[in-house]
Design a protein around this motif. Structure first.
Motif, mmCIF file in Angstrom:
data_model
loop_
_atom_site.group_PDB
_atom_site.id
_atom_site.type_symbol
_atom_site.label_atom_id
_atom_site.label_comp_id
_atom_site.label_asym_id
_atom_site.label_seq_id
_atom_site.Cartn_x
_atom_site.Cartn_y
_atom_site.Cartn_z
ATOM 1 N N GLY A 47 0.797 -1.224 0.000
ATOM 2 C CA GLY A 47 0.000 0.000 0.000
ATOM 3 C C GLY A 47 0.825 1.266 0.000
ATOM 4 N N THR A 48 0.121 2.370 -0.200
ATOM 5 C CA THR A 48 0.722 3.707 -0.251
ATOM 6 C C THR A 48 0.086 4.585 0.806
ATOM 7 O OG1 THR A 48 1.176 3.563 -2.629
ATOM 8 C CG2 THR A 48 1.048 5.773 -1.670
ATOM 9 N N LEU A 49 0.899 5.275 1.562
ATOM 10 C CA LEU A 49 0.414 6.277 2.513
ATOM 11 C C LEU A 49 0.631 7.648 1.907
ATOM 12 C CD1 LEU A 49 -0.527 6.851 5.556
ATOM 13 C CD2 LEU A 49 1.877 7.429 5.922
ATOM 14 N N THR A 50 -0.442 8.422 1.807
ATOM 15 C CA THR A 50 -0.359 9.786 1.285
ATOM 16 C C THR A 50 -0.538 10.757 2.435
ATOM 17 O OG1 THR A 50 -1.274 9.063 -0.838
ATOM 18 C CG2 THR A 50 -1.260 11.425 -0.386
ATOM 19 N N PHE A 51 0.433 11.625 2.612
ATOM 20 C CA PHE A 51 0.494 12.533 3.759
ATOM 21 C C PHE A 51 0.560 13.963 3.224
ATOM 22 C CE2 PHE A 51 1.786 12.393 8.370
ATOM 23 C CZ PHE A 51 1.810 13.772 8.581
ATOM 24 N N ALA A 52 -0.382 14.800 3.626
ATOM 25 C CA ALA A 52 -0.393 16.194 3.174
ATOM 26 C C ALA A 52 0.278 17.084 4.210
ATOM 27 C CB ALA A 52 -1.823 16.671 2.927
ATOM 28 N N VAL A 53 1.260 17.849 3.773
ATOM 29 C CA VAL A 53 1.968 18.790 4.637
ATOM 30 C C VAL A 53 1.754 20.200 4.108
ATOM 31 C CG1 VAL A 53 3.698 17.097 5.328
ATOM 32 C CG2 VAL A 53 4.123 18.529 3.319
ATOM 33 N N GLY A 54 2.080 21.182 4.945
ATOM 34 C CA GLY A 54 1.776 22.558 4.579
ATOM 35 C C GLY A 54 2.833 23.279 3.792
ATOM 36 N N SER A 55 4.065 22.747 3.774
ATOM 37 C CA SER A 55 5.150 23.503 3.142
ATOM 38 C C SER A 55 6.268 22.575 2.710
ATOM 39 C CB SER A 55 5.702 24.543 4.123
ATOM 40 O OG SER A 55 6.284 23.904 5.251
ATOM 41 N N ASP A 56 7.196 23.144 1.967
ATOM 42 C CA ASP A 56 8.382 22.430 1.507
ATOM 43 C C ASP A 56 9.593 23.301 1.790
ATOM 44 O OD1 ASP A 56 10.310 20.933 0.159
ATOM 45 O OD2 ASP A 56 9.773 21.777 -1.800
ATOM 46 N N ALA A 57 10.592 22.744 2.483
ATOM 47 C CA ALA A 57 11.781 23.520 2.846
ATOM 48 C C ALA A 57 12.698 23.788 1.662
ATOM 49 C CB ALA A 57 12.560 22.802 3.946
ATOM 50 N N GLY A 58 12.406 23.176 0.505
ATOM 51 C CA GLY A 58 13.228 23.414 -0.675
ATOM 52 C C GLY A 58 14.539 22.659 -0.656
ATOM 53 N N CYS A 59 14.610 21.596 0.152
ATOM 54 C CA CYS A 59 15.849 20.845 0.297
ATOM 55 C C CYS A 59 15.518 19.429 0.734
ATOM 56 C CB CYS A 59 16.759 21.524 1.331
ATOM 57 S SG CYS A 59 18.342 20.702 1.599
#
Length: 540
Positions: A47-59
């Motif tokens: 299976g696949t776990l999809t996790f939504a986060v609010g931002s990306d640190a760009g690294c």
């Protein structure tokens, strides 16, 4: 040398008490426990776990990031020498099966597990650990956390193919805990040789249970399971490879969209659940997983070199003008606590300075009066023709940031301070601190050890907030060196008092991690620093 595991229980207990101290963290969810609440049934692989986060640190280099939204994914691709029990604070084996510590805590010798490999196929050896620890200090401000943990290293040497020794110039009681952090996660030698910029954009090869498959900046990070993984932390339940085949971390900046995506089943978990969404999620087959973060609380990191902020009375006025309880009640999730020190109450050696952080608008006004700031016709104070204006830089990596700062803006205006809020992308966090081009920065930093104070506020290290040299430096150096647990607690307490009394920074509210997790997700756990660990997680 003091070996671990050790047959001399008294000596080992004293060192363990020093390195992990007493009370650490408590965990809870809507169903109890440290993982997702619905853990009944038989675990299933795939299976696949999809996790939504609010931002990306760009690294995508674990040694260079500090933002939780990105740490959540990158923690899964690197292992550490040790791990930290989230309930007791005890340091336990991971890549290192055992270790020896000199009585003065200057020398740490790690005995590595055999058979560990990185995702590029190369083996873990003592030379690889040396390569990592030799390279980290060269990251400088780009790897602020990792670099701070290794400050004062005299040498890292290969004792044998699977034995590595780290020697410090001075006693360094915090180092064992530091080896459990993602920031000192071990990367392959080939990865270490890349430039910091290459590691950020292309990623690294770790020995973790998942590998980086794709990174699309500001959109997603995709990880795949390592089928041959067989060297997990001694804290994990499952042996061998992880249950899940794939992890997808989607960047969804809008809190309402993240909540709706979880309710509709488009994603399986979300970060940074706000108070406004709690009720809706509880009624939508979702568990709320909560855990207080140790380390630095959310605070205004004041640039003490700015002419306005060199004046301790102005800094103290800002501190007393803020009504922390009002901010908690209006903005933050259930269970969040107002700051009662620069350290969260779950941090070892925390000192309760609540009375010194009590809201007192009258005292704030009096301090500004005595500093020569007079109230103008519009309510904003002036002095020598200049307005009392403070710019606060903030980053869109948590839904609570903007409303919390808008309340602070109102509270400071009530005592005559004009606050301008400047939003920047989370990718600009490190460059902003490096440049020094700010009046104040809003943020926090998580670590389950009080040495986080030294890494942030010692003028002998990065000193991003430009504190002046003071007795604080000596206290921070001494607490990192002492082998006496009671003395370290005393030194850390004194350091907290100096930071608060001088208002070098202004503590506001503790960070509480609150995740929304679908009930079909089992075994999603939070580690000692309240970040997720997904090796034992399954869907069914």
């Amino acid at each position: 040398m003091i070996p671990h595991p050790d047959s001399r229980p008294a000596r080992r207990a004293a060192l363990t008490a020093l390195l992990t101290t007493s009370v650490l963290l408590t965990a809870c969810s809507s169903g109890g426990g440290s993982g997702s609440s619905n853990d009944s049934g038989r675990a299933r692989s795939g299976g696949t776990l999809t996790f939504a986060v609010g931002s990306d640190a760009g690294c995508v280099d674990p040694q260079q990031v500090a933002s939780n939204d990105t740490v959540y994914s990158l923690r899964q691709i690197v292992d550490s020498l040790t791990d930290q029990d989230p309930g007791t604070g005890r340091i336990v084996p991971w890549l290192a099966k055992s270790w020896d510590i000199s009585p003065d805590t200057t020398t740490f010798t790690f005995h590595l597990r055999s058979g560990v490999t990185f995702s590029d196929g190369t083996p873990l050896t003592a030379q690889v650990v040396k390569d990592n620890f030799d390279a980290v200090p060269k990251l400088g401000a780009l790897g602020g956390l990792a670099q701070g943990y290794l400050s004062g290293v005299e040498s890292t040497s290969v004792v044998g193919p699977l034995t590595v020794r780290v020697k410090f110039k001075q006693p360094n009681a915090q180092f064992l805990q530091a080896t459990s952090t993602f920031s000192l996660g071990i990367e392959s030698s080939a990865s270490v040789k890349r430039s910091p910029q290459q590691k950020c954009s292309r990623g690294i090869a770790g020995s973790g249970p998942f590998t980086l498959k794709q990174y699309v900046q500001n959109q997603s990070i995709t990880l795949a399971k390592r089928a041959d993984y067989d060297w997990g932390s001694s804290l994990w339940t499952k042996k061998g490879a992880a249950y899940l085949d794939k992890l997808v971390f989607k960047v969804v900046p809008e809190a309402g969209v993240r909540t709706g995506s979880l309710q509709s089943g488009q994603v399986d978990a979300i970060s940074s659940v706000g108070k406004a969404d709690e009720a809706a999620l509880k009624g939508a087959h979702v568990d709320l997983l909560r855990r207080a973060n140790p380390g630095n609380v959310f605070h205004l990191g004041l640039n003490n070199s700015r002419p306005l902020l060199k004046d301790v009375k102005v800094r103290q006025a800002i501190l007393f003008a803020i009504d922390r309880q009002q901010i908690v009640d209006a903005v933050f999730p259930t269970g969040t606590q107002p700051a009662t020190s620069i350290l969260a109450h779950t941090t070892p050696d925390y000192a309760d300075l609540g009375p010194e952080l009590a809201h007192d608008a009258a005292r704030a006004k009096s301090l500004l009066d005595s500093a020569g700031w007079k109230t103008g016709s519009d309510g904003i104070r002036t002095k020598n023709g200049g307005r009392l204006r403070l710019s606060v830089t903030w980053f869109a990596n948590a839904a609570t940031n903007q409303p919390a700062l808008e309340l602070i803006q109102q509270q400071l205006k009530a005592v005559g301070i004009d606050v301008v809020l400047e939003e920047r992308q989370i990718t600009q966090f490190a460059p902003t601190l490096q440049s020094g081009d700010f009046d104040a920065v809003w943020g926090n930093l998580t670590r389950a050890d009080p040495d986080i104070l030294r890494s942030q506020y010692s003028t002998r290290l990065a000193n991003f907030y430009h504190l002046p040299a003071s007795p604080l430096d000596s206290l921070l150096t001494q607490q990192a060196a002492t082998t006496d647990a009671a003395k370290r607690k005393q030194l850390v307490g004194q350091a907290q008092r100096l930071i608060v009394q001088n208002a070098y920074v202004v503590p506001v509210v503790e960070l509480q991690t609150q995740l929304g997790v679908a009930k079909k997700v089992h075994g999603l756990g939070l580690e000692a620093s309240s970040r997720i660990q997904l090796h034992d997680t399954w869907i069914g």
